[in-house]
Design a protein around this motif. Structure first.
Motif, mmCIF file in Angstrom:
data_model
loop_
_atom_site.group_PDB
_atom_site.id
_atom_site.type_symbol
_atom_site.label_atom_id
_atom_site.label_comp_id
_atom_site.label_asym_id
_atom_site.label_seq_id
_atom_site.Cartn_x
_atom_site.Cartn_y
_atom_site.Cartn_z
ATOM 1 N N ARG A 24 -32.527 71.036 55.118
ATOM 2 C CA ARG A 24 -30.995 72.260 56.016
ATOM 3 C C ARG A 24 -30.788 72.727 54.663
ATOM 4 N N THR A 25 -30.728 72.005 53.523
ATOM 5 C CA THR A 25 -30.299 72.185 52.408
ATOM 6 C C THR A 25 -31.252 73.027 51.478
ATOM 7 N N MET A 26 -32.544 72.730 51.934
ATOM 8 C CA MET A 26 -33.606 73.350 50.800
ATOM 9 C C MET A 26 -33.144 74.873 50.573
ATOM 10 N N PHE A 27 -32.304 75.796 51.373
ATOM 11 C CA PHE A 27 -32.658 77.098 51.376
ATOM 12 C C PHE A 27 -30.401 77.105 51.444
ATOM 13 N N VAL A 28 -29.853 76.865 50.612
ATOM 14 C CA VAL A 28 -28.738 76.924 50.631
ATOM 15 C C VAL A 28 -28.823 77.146 49.214
ATOM 16 N N LYS A 29 -27.847 77.341 48.458
ATOM 17 C CA LYS A 29 -27.689 78.743 47.301
ATOM 18 C C LYS A 29 -26.453 77.070 46.904
ATOM 19 N N PRO A 30 -27.247 77.193 44.859
ATOM 20 C CA PRO A 30 -26.528 75.498 44.940
ATOM 21 C C PRO A 30 -25.345 76.470 44.287
ATOM 22 N N THR A 31 -24.403 75.045 44.043
ATOM 23 C CA THR A 31 -22.975 75.258 43.052
ATOM 24 C C THR A 31 -23.300 74.924 41.937
ATOM 25 N N THR A 32 -23.481 75.894 40.761
ATOM 26 C CA THR A 32 -23.858 74.795 39.723
ATOM 27 C C THR A 32 -22.495 75.308 38.750
ATOM 28 N N GLU A 33 -22.181 74.519 37.789
ATOM 29 C CA GLU A 33 -21.212 75.464 36.940
ATOM 30 C C GLU A 33 -21.429 75.280 35.544
ATOM 31 N N PHE A 34 -21.625 76.279 34.920
ATOM 32 C CA PHE A 34 -21.911 76.905 33.540
ATOM 33 C C PHE A 34 -21.487 76.013 32.048
ATOM 34 N N TYR A 35 -21.283 74.803 32.251
ATOM 35 C CA TYR A 35 -20.437 74.505 31.310
ATOM 36 C C TYR A 35 -21.128 74.088 30.061
ATOM 37 N N PRO A 36 -20.762 73.846 28.458
ATOM 38 C CA PRO A 36 -19.726 75.136 28.440
ATOM 39 C C PRO A 36 -19.773 75.987 28.713
ATOM 40 N N GLU A 37 -20.097 77.017 29.075
ATOM 41 C CA GLU A 37 -19.641 78.699 28.838
ATOM 42 C C GLU A 37 -18.737 78.724 29.429
ATOM 43 N N GLN A 38 -18.810 78.561 30.881
ATOM 44 C CA GLN A 38 -17.252 78.612 31.245
ATOM 45 C C GLN A 38 -16.855 77.390 31.524
ATOM 46 N N LYS A 39 -15.875 77.144 31.420
ATOM 47 C CA LYS A 39 -14.874 75.941 31.496
ATOM 48 C C LYS A 39 -14.085 76.296 32.934
ATOM 49 N N VAL A 40 -13.801 75.529 34.523
ATOM 50 C CA VAL A 40 -13.370 75.428 34.822
ATOM 51 C C VAL A 40 -12.088 74.438 34.884
ATOM 52 N N PRO A 41 -10.816 74.950 35.187
ATOM 53 C CA PRO A 41 -9.698 74.627 34.612
ATOM 54 C C PRO A 41 -9.147 72.730 35.420
ATOM 55 N N THR A 42 -8.809 72.170 34.989
ATOM 56 C CA THR A 42 -9.195 70.905 35.777
ATOM 57 C C THR A 42 -7.896 71.089 36.937
ATOM 58 N N ALA A 43 -7.702 69.316 37.400
ATOM 59 C CA ALA A 43 -6.105 69.729 38.599
ATOM 60 C C ALA A 43 -5.499 68.898 37.603
ATOM 61 N N PRO A 44 -3.671 69.940 38.324
ATOM 62 C CA PRO A 44 -2.832 69.681 37.059
ATOM 63 C C PRO A 44 -2.594 68.230 36.663
ATOM 64 N N ARG A 45 -3.193 67.051 37.807
ATOM 65 C CA ARG A 45 -2.611 66.356 37.035
ATOM 66 C C ARG A 45 -3.668 65.208 36.251
ATOM 67 N N TYR A 46 -4.393 65.948 35.987
ATOM 68 C CA TYR A 46 -5.976 65.200 35.540
ATOM 69 C C TYR A 46 -5.564 64.148 34.180
ATOM 70 N N HIS A 47 -5.914 62.684 34.155
ATOM 71 C CA HIS A 47 -6.129 62.120 33.410
ATOM 72 C C HIS A 47 -7.196 62.429 32.153
ATOM 73 N N GLY A 48 -6.397 62.665 31.188
ATOM 74 C CA GLY A 48 -7.588 63.517 29.602
ATOM 75 C C GLY A 48 -6.817 62.654 28.625
ATOM 76 N N ARG A 49 -6.916 63.813 27.631
ATOM 77 C CA ARG A 49 -6.703 62.786 26.229
ATOM 78 C C ARG A 49 -5.061 62.410 25.860
ATOM 79 N N HIS A 50 -4.730 61.171 25.438
ATOM 80 C CA HIS A 50 -3.620 61.340 25.296
ATOM 81 C C HIS A 50 -2.549 61.995 24.085
ATOM 82 N N GLN A 51 -1.713 61.829 24.115
ATOM 83 C CA GLN A 51 -0.143 62.577 23.361
ATOM 84 C C GLN A 51 0.951 61.927 23.589
#
Length: 198
Positions: A24-51
């Motif tokens: 069923r999934t052989m012919f579905v177009k894959p969803t590829t993220e082109f990181y680091p060329e295209q950086k997708v924004p994170t969720a507003p409450r994402y836990h990243g680097r401290h400040q």
């Protein structure tokens, strides 16, 4: 009496049915993220680097209480507090965090340190790029974690807002630098305020 056996056709189709998801999934177009060329924004409450945050006049919010280090389940935080003096004031309270380190090889991003901080000095940003080339480079010190100074802030050490107490800072009553501090006087030109509580 034994249950009726499956027919030869059912036995033949059993392995093929297992590949149903694959087919069923052989012919579905894959969803590829082109990181680091295209950086997708994170969720507003994402836990990243401290400040480590600052008050509007530039003083540091960290009071060196070490509650964040005690609450860390991975033992990733090291804090060493020191006393503020009349000539060198880094935070509005009696103490400030002289040494502050977070080891990102140990940090699990749980956010318990954020909950433990009594002055909201420590928060987490959306910065997720924490790769490094050496183990020593993954231990962030205070100067890498401090929030940058806004144009109207004065880099500590400097006195508190004239007539203000540490409680005024903690309650959010300080909205900007003192008029004489906005110009950015030299540290040795600033006289400590006699009204400041020690």
């Amino acid at each position: 009496m034994s249950p009726p056996s499956k027919g030869w056709l059912a036995r033949l189709l059993e392995p093929i049915a297992g590949f149903g998801v694959t087919f069923r999934t052989m012919f579905v177009k894959p969803t590829t993220e082109f990181y680091p060329e295209q950086k997708v924004p994170t969720a507003p409450r994402y836990h990243g680097r401290h400040q480590l945050n600052r008050y509007p006049d530039g003083l540091e919010k960290c009071i060196g209480c070490e509650l964040c280090a005690w609450s860390c389940p991975a033992d990733a935080i090291f804090v060493e507090g020191a006393d503020n003096t009349a000539t060198e004031r880094f935070s509005p309270g009696e103490r400030y965090g002289r040494v502050y380190q977070i080891n990102y090889l140990r940090c699990i991003g749980c956010g318990l340190c954020i909950e433990a901080c009594p002055t909201r000095a420590l928060t987490m940003t959306n910065d997720y790029e924490l790769a490094g080339t050496s183990r020593a480079g993954m231990i962030y010190d205070k100067w890498q974690l401090l929030a940058p100074l806004d144009p109207d802030m004065l880099a500590p050490p400097h006195p508190m807002y004239p007539g203000a107490t540490d409680e005024d800072y903690y309650r959010g009553n300080i909205t900007g630098p003192a008029p004489e501090q906005a110009v950015g006087p030299a540290d040795d030109d600033v006289e400590p305020d006699p009204e400041v509580r020690r």
